[in-house]
Scaffold this motif. Structure first.
Motif, PDB file in Angstrom:
ATOM      1  N   ASP A   1       0.847  -1.131  -0.051  1.00  0.00           N
ATOM      2  CA  ASP A   1       0.068   0.078   0.110  1.00  0.00           C
ATOM      3  C   ASP A   1       0.836   1.438   0.098  1.00  0.00           C
ATOM      4  N   ALA A   2       2.006   0.938   0.465  1.00  0.00           N
ATOM      5  CA  ALA A   2       3.012   2.414   0.543  1.00  0.00           C
ATOM      6  C   ALA A   2       4.451   2.037   0.522  1.00  0.00           C
ATOM      7  N   VAL A   3       5.312   2.939   0.003  1.00  0.00           N
ATOM      8  CA  VAL A   3       6.657   2.624  -0.032  1.00  0.00           C
ATOM      9  C   VAL A   3       7.281   3.644   0.751  1.00  0.00           C
ATOM     10  N   ALA A   4       8.206   3.730   1.708  1.00  0.00           N
ATOM     11  CA  ALA A   4       9.255   4.691   2.229  1.00  0.00           C
ATOM     12  C   ALA A   4      10.501   4.487   1.596  1.00  0.00           C
ATOM     13  N   ALA A   5      11.099   5.421   0.833  1.00  0.00           N
ATOM     14  CA  ALA A   5      12.510   5.325   0.270  1.00  0.00           C
ATOM     15  C   ALA A   5      13.395   6.085   1.272  1.00  0.00           C
ATOM     16  N   VAL A   6      13.968   5.411   2.217  1.00  0.00           N
ATOM     17  CA  VAL A   6      14.671   6.364   3.359  1.00  0.00           C
ATOM     18  C   VAL A   6      16.072   5.968   3.319  1.00  0.00           C
ATOM     19  N   THR A   7      16.808   5.350   2.088  1.00  0.00           N
ATOM     20  CA  THR A   7      18.359   4.989   2.204  1.00  0.00           C
ATOM     21  C   THR A   7      19.110   6.113   2.387  1.00  0.00           C
TER      22      THR A   7
END
Length: 204
Positions: free
Chosen positions: A67-73
C-alpha cells in the motif's frame, strides 16, 4: 497497511519497528545485511538483502501487494529512482522519498514525489529556536506546491479576501490549534496567529 521500507539505518529501522508495532505488515530491504541489526529482537516483519532499485528484488519484497513505500536509504539518487519505479512501474500511490540535499527538494517535488528533507527541517527548526521566528514550511497539495506560514496579527477577514492565501488553522496563545472550517464561524483571541497556505507553484 502493507509497507515496504528501503534502508535500514536509524530512520528506516525506527520507522519499521514503529509501523510493525502499530499492526502494519512491514518489509525492510537493504543492500547490507548488517543494518538489520538495528531492528529490535521483537521485530516481526520481513527483511530482504538486495538493491532496492532492482525490480526483481522489489518483487521479492512483495511490492506488488504494498500500500505504501518509504525510500529512506542514505542516498538521494537511490531514493528518487526507487520512488519513481514504485509510482510508475508498480503503481504505488503512497510513496515517501527522503532527500538530504535541500537544493534538489523543489526539483523532485515538481516531479510529483512526496519529499521529506531532514536537512531543511533541521535548519528551519534551528532558525525558529534561535530567533523565535516561524519559518515557511513547504508541502504538496492537490497537485500544487504550497507553503505554510504564520501570519501573526493579520485579521481573518483580510486573508479571506486574498487571492493567494487560504487560512487553514489558528495557533492560540496557549499553543492549542483550531482548524479553520469552511462555512463555520472561527473565534480568534488577541495573540492568536493564523496559519495560511500560499500557492507558490502552478499546477503540476
Amino acid at each position: 497497511m502493507n509497507i515496504l521500507i528501503a534502508g535500514c539505518g536509524t530512520v528506516g529501522s525506527t520507522l519499521a519497528m514503529k509501523m510493525s508495532r502499530l499492526g502494519h505488515t512491514v518489509c525492510v530491504v537493504d543492500r547490507n545485511s548488517e543494518t538489520f541489526n538495528n531492528l529490535d529482537d521483537d521485530f516481526d516483519g520481513m527483511t530482504v538483502v538486495g538493491n532496492p532499485i532492482d525490480q526483481d528484488v522489489l518483487r521479492r519484497c512483495g511490492i506488488e501487494g504494498c500500500d505504501a513505500v518509504a525510500a529512506v536509504t542514505a542516498y538521494d539518487n537511490v531514493n528518487v529512482v526507487l520512488s519513481q519505479v514504485a509510482k510508475e512501474v508498480f503503481k504505488i500511490e503512497k510513496v515517501l522519498t527522503r532527500i538530504y540535499d535541500p537544493q534538489r527538494q523543489t526539483v523532485f517535488s515538481d516531479m510529483g514525489l512526496q519529499i521529506i528533507c531532514p536537512t531543511a527541517l533541521t535548519v528551519d527548526s534551528a532558525i525558529e529556536m534561535l530567533t523565535g521566528n516561524q519559518v515557511v514550511q513547504y508541502a504538496d497539495y492537490a497537485g500544487r506546491s504550497i507553503s505554510l506560514s504564520l501570519e501573526g496579527e493579520t485579521h481573518m477577514r483580510d486573508i479571506y479576501k486574498s487571492e493567494d492565501r487560504v487560512p487553514v488553522a489558528i495557533v492560540h496563545s496557549d499553543q492549542t490549534i483550531s482548524l479553520v472550517r469552511w462555512g463555520k464561524s472561527t473565534r480568534m483571541r488577541k495573540g492568536d496567529r493564523i496559519i495560511t497556505a500560499h500557492i507558490v507553484k502552478g499546477e503540476a
